[in-house]
Design a protein around this motif. Structure first.
Motif, mmCIF file in Angstrom:
data_model
loop_
_atom_site.group_PDB
_atom_site.id
_atom_site.type_symbol
_atom_site.label_atom_id
_atom_site.label_comp_id
_atom_site.label_asym_id
_atom_site.label_seq_id
_atom_site.Cartn_x
_atom_site.Cartn_y
_atom_site.Cartn_z
ATOM 1 N N GLU A 35 -4.452 9.166 4.663
ATOM 2 C CA GLU A 35 -4.252 9.287 6.122
ATOM 3 C C GLU A 35 -4.639 10.700 6.575
ATOM 4 N N LEU B 174 10.124 6.600 9.142
ATOM 5 C CA LEU B 174 9.130 5.895 9.951
ATOM 6 C C LEU B 174 9.661 4.586 10.531
ATOM 7 N N ALA C 89 0.299 5.232 1.608
ATOM 8 C CA ALA C 89 -0.620 5.849 2.575
ATOM 9 C C ALA C 89 -0.291 7.321 2.792
ATOM 10 N N PRO C 90 -0.536 8.156 1.797
ATOM 11 C CA PRO C 90 -0.162 9.562 1.961
ATOM 12 C C PRO C 90 -1.078 10.321 2.926
ATOM 13 N N SER C 91 -0.501 11.321 3.575
ATOM 14 C CA SER C 91 -1.297 12.263 4.367
ATOM 15 C C SER C 91 -1.651 13.422 3.433
ATOM 16 N N TYR D 30 -1.429 7.938 15.031
ATOM 17 C CA TYR D 30 -0.963 7.289 13.804
ATOM 18 C C TYR D 30 -0.613 5.813 14.020
ATOM 19 N N VAL E 249 -2.554 2.967 11.827
ATOM 20 C CA VAL E 249 -1.837 2.300 10.751
ATOM 21 C C VAL E 249 -1.883 0.780 10.928
ATOM 22 N N ARG F 39 0.834 -1.205 0.000
ATOM 23 C CA ARG F 39 0.000 0.000 0.000
ATOM 24 C C ARG F 39 0.864 1.248 0.000
ATOM 25 N N ARG G 9 7.625 2.336 3.001
ATOM 26 C CA ARG G 9 7.425 3.754 3.326
ATOM 27 C C ARG G 9 8.779 4.385 3.596
HETATM 28 N N1 GLU Z 1 0.946 8.895 6.217
HETATM 29 C C1 GLU Z 1 2.340 8.695 6.411
HETATM 30 C C2 GLU Z 1 3.107 9.730 5.604
HETATM 31 O O1 GLU Z 1 2.544 10.338 4.711
HETATM 32 C C3 GLU Z 1 2.800 7.317 5.976
HETATM 33 C C4 GLU Z 1 2.400 6.282 6.913
HETATM 34 C C5 GLU Z 1 2.795 4.874 6.530
HETATM 35 O O2 GLU Z 1 3.115 4.612 5.374
HETATM 36 O O3 GLU Z 1 2.725 4.028 7.420
HETATM 37 O O4 GLU Z 1 4.270 9.938 5.878
#
Ligand code: GLU
Length: 311
Positions: A45, A208, A11-13, A186, A190, A9, A204
């Motif tokens: 996100e 992170l 998962a952009p904010s 978060y 997640v 996946r 990612r």
């Molecule tokens: N939403 C997070 C971001 O944009 C990524 C979170 C993830 O991939 O677990 O940095």
């Protein structure tokens, strides 16, 4: 490695348009998933900011423009409150959460616990009696307490083998699951979402990686799939000309800005592919070509420094 039932996946904010660093991470996540026969899913996100469908739609449009495709409708975190509440209730029923009334100032002022990692929550609210808890709640009204994970005594931080970084270890403290303003943290969201979406491959940015041991602990406590069933690949960030993490202030860094500067979407894909050693400088490639050349074992481990003139 092939896992037809699994999924990767991105998962952009939705805090604004995606920049080259975000696009490169998305391209890698797509390559990791598709090259291993996985489905590829999108998650918006949008937990900690007002819903911004405008930005989310532009982000999805930009991803499509460089040739990234995905399965299913994107999942939106702002639609998932019931699932997060159920996870917190499950932890609460198991005695694994407690209310925390600390302000940032309280935490900074408290002596840190012996052997605690720097910045760890010192446990001020961990061992309160019901009466002390009620009193603390009353003291901060109308503010509401946050909810923290009660990390079981003797838990060692779960390490994992990252597909890019190798062995990763991190510290764990009683981290926040639900903020006092009602926003789900978060780390909880997640974990709950990845499990619900059948995600067994998380790709990612490597900023992170230090959060991942916390997420693995939550997976275990919630009885959700965890490594080695779930694999992680934390990929290097893109740096701007100053050597700091690429940011909007570095100039034309989004597809829209670059288009205004006369750079086509195809050229941008070419830069990203070149930075990953999947194209020659100046070569025109499609996303399908990038995917056909992708080797998960050969992902560069060094950050890529981007400069418009030399790209
Ligand atoms: N939403 C997070 C971001 O944009 C990524 C979170 C993830 O991939 O677990 O940095």
């Amino acid at each position: 490695m092939t896992s037809p039932a699994g999924a990767g996946r991105y998962a952009p904010s939705p805090s604004g348009d995606l920049h080259l660093g975000n696009l490169r991470t998305a391209l890698l996540a797509w390559c990791f998933a598709r090259a291993s026969g996985r489905r590829f899913l999108m998650r918006i996100e949008d937990l900690d900011r007002a819903r911004d469908t405008g930005a989310a739609q532009r982000q999805l449009g930009d991803l499509a423009r460089i040739g990234i495709d995905w399965d299913d409708e994107p999942v939106q975190q702002s639609d998932r409150a019931a699932a997060y509440a159920a996870a917190i209730a499950q932890l609460s029923d198991a005695g694994l959460v407690y209310e925390c009334t600390c302000s940032r100032k309280d935490i900074l002022a408290a002596p840190s616990a012996p052997h605690a990692p720097p910045g760890a929550y010192p446990g001020i609210c961990r061992e309160r009696t019901p009466a002390e808890r009620a009193e603390a709640r009353a003291r901060i009204a109308p503010r509401l307490p946050a909810v923290r994970l009660r990390v079981p005594q003797g838990t060692s931080a779960p390490g994992f083998i990252d597909r890019v970084l190798g062995p990763v270890h991190g510290d764990i403290d009683d981290f926040v699951l639900l903020r006092g303003d009602g926003t789900v943290a978060y780390n909880l969201a997640v974990v709950v979402d990845d499990a619900a979406m059948g995600v067994d491959q998380v790709v990612r940015g490597d900023d992170l990686a230090p959060s991942t041991p916390r997420q693995i602990l939550l997976q275990r406590l919630l009885g959700l799939p965890a490594p080695p069933e779930v694999e992680y690949a934390h990929v290097p960030l893109v740096l701007g000309p100053s050597g700091a993490r690429l940011a909007k202030r570095d100039g034309a860094v989004t597809l829209g800005q670059l288009r205004d500067a006369g750079v086509t979407d195809g050229e941008v894909l070419g830069w990203l592919a070149t930075s990953l050693h999947l194209a020659q400088p100046g070569e025109r490639v499609t996303a399908a070509t990038v995917l056909s050349r992708f080797d998960p074992a050969a992902v560069p481990t060094e950050p890529w420094t981007w400069r418009l003139a030399t790209s």
